[in-house]
Design a protein around this motif. Sequence first.
Motif, mmCIF file in Angstrom:
data_model
loop_
_atom_site.group_PDB
_atom_site.id
_atom_site.type_symbol
_atom_site.label_atom_id
_atom_site.label_comp_id
_atom_site.label_asym_id
_atom_site.label_seq_id
_atom_site.Cartn_x
_atom_site.Cartn_y
_atom_site.Cartn_z
ATOM 1 N N TYR A 267 69.640 25.310 38.223
ATOM 2 C CA TYR A 267 69.566 24.280 37.186
ATOM 3 C C TYR A 267 69.827 22.896 37.780
ATOM 4 N N SER A 268 70.822 22.797 38.651
ATOM 5 C CA SER A 268 71.174 21.489 39.212
ATOM 6 C C SER A 268 70.081 20.955 40.134
ATOM 7 N N HIS A 269 69.355 21.839 40.801
ATOM 8 C CA HIS A 269 68.221 21.387 41.618
ATOM 9 C C HIS A 269 67.182 20.712 40.725
ATOM 10 N N VAL A 270 66.829 21.372 39.635
ATOM 11 C CA VAL A 270 65.817 20.835 38.735
ATOM 12 C C VAL A 270 66.308 19.536 38.099
ATOM 13 N N GLN A 271 67.491 19.568 37.538
ATOM 14 C CA GLN A 271 68.024 18.392 36.852
ATOM 15 C C GLN A 271 68.236 17.228 37.819
ATOM 16 N N GLY A 272 68.744 17.537 39.003
ATOM 17 C CA GLY A 272 69.025 16.480 39.973
ATOM 18 C C GLY A 272 67.782 15.693 40.353
ATOM 19 N N LEU A 273 66.685 16.382 40.605
ATOM 20 C CA LEU A 273 65.443 15.671 40.920
ATOM 21 C C LEU A 273 64.877 14.984 39.681
ATOM 22 N N ALA A 274 65.006 15.639 38.537
ATOM 23 C CA ALA A 274 64.458 15.074 37.301
ATOM 24 C C ALA A 274 65.147 13.770 36.914
ATOM 25 N N MET A 275 66.384 13.594 37.308
ATOM 26 C CA MET A 275 67.095 12.347 36.999
ATOM 27 C C MET A 275 66.339 11.133 37.544
ATOM 28 N N HIS A 276 65.620 11.326 38.629
ATOM 29 C CA HIS A 276 64.909 10.212 39.257
ATOM 30 C C HIS A 276 63.617 9.846 38.528
ATOM 31 N N LEU A 277 63.115 10.747 37.711
ATOM 32 C CA LEU A 277 61.899 10.449 36.956
ATOM 33 C C LEU A 277 62.118 9.278 36.005
ATOM 34 N N GLU A 278 63.190 9.350 35.235
ATOM 35 C CA GLU A 278 63.462 8.263 34.287
ATOM 36 C C GLU A 278 63.953 7.012 35.016
ATOM 37 N N LYS A 279 64.762 7.200 36.050
ATOM 38 C CA LYS A 279 65.235 6.037 36.806
ATOM 39 C C LYS A 279 64.063 5.237 37.374
ATOM 40 N N GLU A 280 63.055 5.946 37.885
ATOM 41 C CA GLU A 280 61.882 5.258 38.428
ATOM 42 C C GLU A 280 61.108 4.557 37.321
ATOM 43 N N ALA A 281 60.986 5.196 36.174
ATOM 44 C CA ALA A 281 60.276 4.561 35.052
ATOM 45 C C ALA A 281 60.991 3.274 34.633
ATOM 46 N N HIS A 282 62.319 3.307 34.591
ATOM 47 C CA HIS A 282 63.085 2.103 34.240
ATOM 48 C C HIS A 282 62.950 1.032 35.321
ATOM 49 N N ASP B 220 55.682 9.239 51.658
ATOM 50 C CA ASP B 220 55.342 9.270 50.247
ATOM 51 C C ASP B 220 56.285 10.246 49.555
ATOM 52 N N LEU B 221 57.230 9.744 48.782
ATOM 53 C CA LEU B 221 58.171 10.588 48.049
ATOM 54 C C LEU B 221 57.446 11.170 46.843
ATOM 55 N N ARG B 222 57.158 12.455 46.912
ATOM 56 C CA ARG B 222 56.434 13.147 45.843
ATOM 57 C C ARG B 222 57.412 14.106 45.176
ATOM 58 N N LEU B 223 57.930 13.717 44.035
ATOM 59 C CA LEU B 223 58.962 14.511 43.384
ATOM 60 C C LEU B 223 58.475 15.903 42.993
ATOM 61 N N ASP B 224 57.236 16.027 42.560
ATOM 62 C CA ASP B 224 56.728 17.351 42.205
ATOM 63 C C ASP B 224 56.704 18.272 43.420
ATOM 64 N N ALA B 225 56.244 17.760 44.539
ATOM 65 C CA ALA B 225 56.198 18.562 45.760
ATOM 66 C C ALA B 225 57.605 18.858 46.267
ATOM 67 N N LEU B 226 58.500 17.894 46.174
ATOM 68 C CA LEU B 226 59.876 18.096 46.603
ATOM 69 C C LEU B 226 60.573 19.131 45.719
ATOM 70 N N PHE B 227 60.290 19.090 44.413
ATOM 71 C CA PHE B 227 60.825 20.101 43.503
ATOM 72 C C PHE B 227 60.376 21.492 43.943
ATOM 73 N N ALA B 228 59.071 21.663 44.174
ATOM 74 C CA ALA B 228 58.533 22.974 44.554
ATOM 75 C C ALA B 228 59.086 23.429 45.908
ATOM 76 N N PHE B 229 59.174 22.518 46.865
ATOM 77 C CA PHE B 229 59.698 22.830 48.190
ATOM 78 C C PHE B 229 61.160 23.277 48.104
ATOM 79 N N GLY B 230 61.963 22.520 47.360
ATOM 80 C CA GLY B 230 63.379 22.858 47.212
ATOM 81 C C GLY B 230 63.589 24.154 46.454
ATOM 82 N N LEU B 231 62.801 24.356 45.403
ATOM 83 C CA LEU B 231 62.922 25.592 44.633
ATOM 84 C C LEU B 231 62.586 26.791 45.509
#
Length: 148
Positions: free
Chosen positions: A60-75, A119-130
């Motif tokens: 859960y923390s892997h998913v949530q931890g990376l997801a935190m950056h989605l909104e931060k980047e949008a802001h 190129d920081l690709r959060l989707d790819a980093l999520f899959a790689f880490g998972l």
Amino acid sequence: MGARTLWGLYRKHPWLAHLDTLTRPLLVPGLIVHGEWMLAALDGHGLDPTTLFDVHVLLYSHVQGLAMHLEKEAHAEAATGQSEEQWMDSRGPALREPVESGRFPAFAKVLGAFEDGYDLRLDALFAFGLQALLDGLTPLVEGRRAGA
């Protein structure tokens, strides 16, 4: 898998990642659904309750931890008017200083190996880490299968 479903939910609603914390979880049925699914999937493998819950929290923390950056980047993009790529490009001079200083040889070597930058690709980093987490946890989970 539950982690991919949760990632998809965070991609659609990035603000959700900021609602819950590991240390003070919101104990509401809508948020407990994911935990129930993960715990049920892990149950029956012979894990003691602490290990079972630790695996759930780690995933859960892997998913949530990376997801935190989605909104931060949008802001950040809204605040600066620059995309992530534009912002990084504008930081070229500031980045060259530590690279050329000689103080950070590993950093300089790795950055120097990128022809067009990293190129920081959060989707790819999520899959790689998972995948790395699942591969690393497999011996623990499969090695304790009930009845084995």
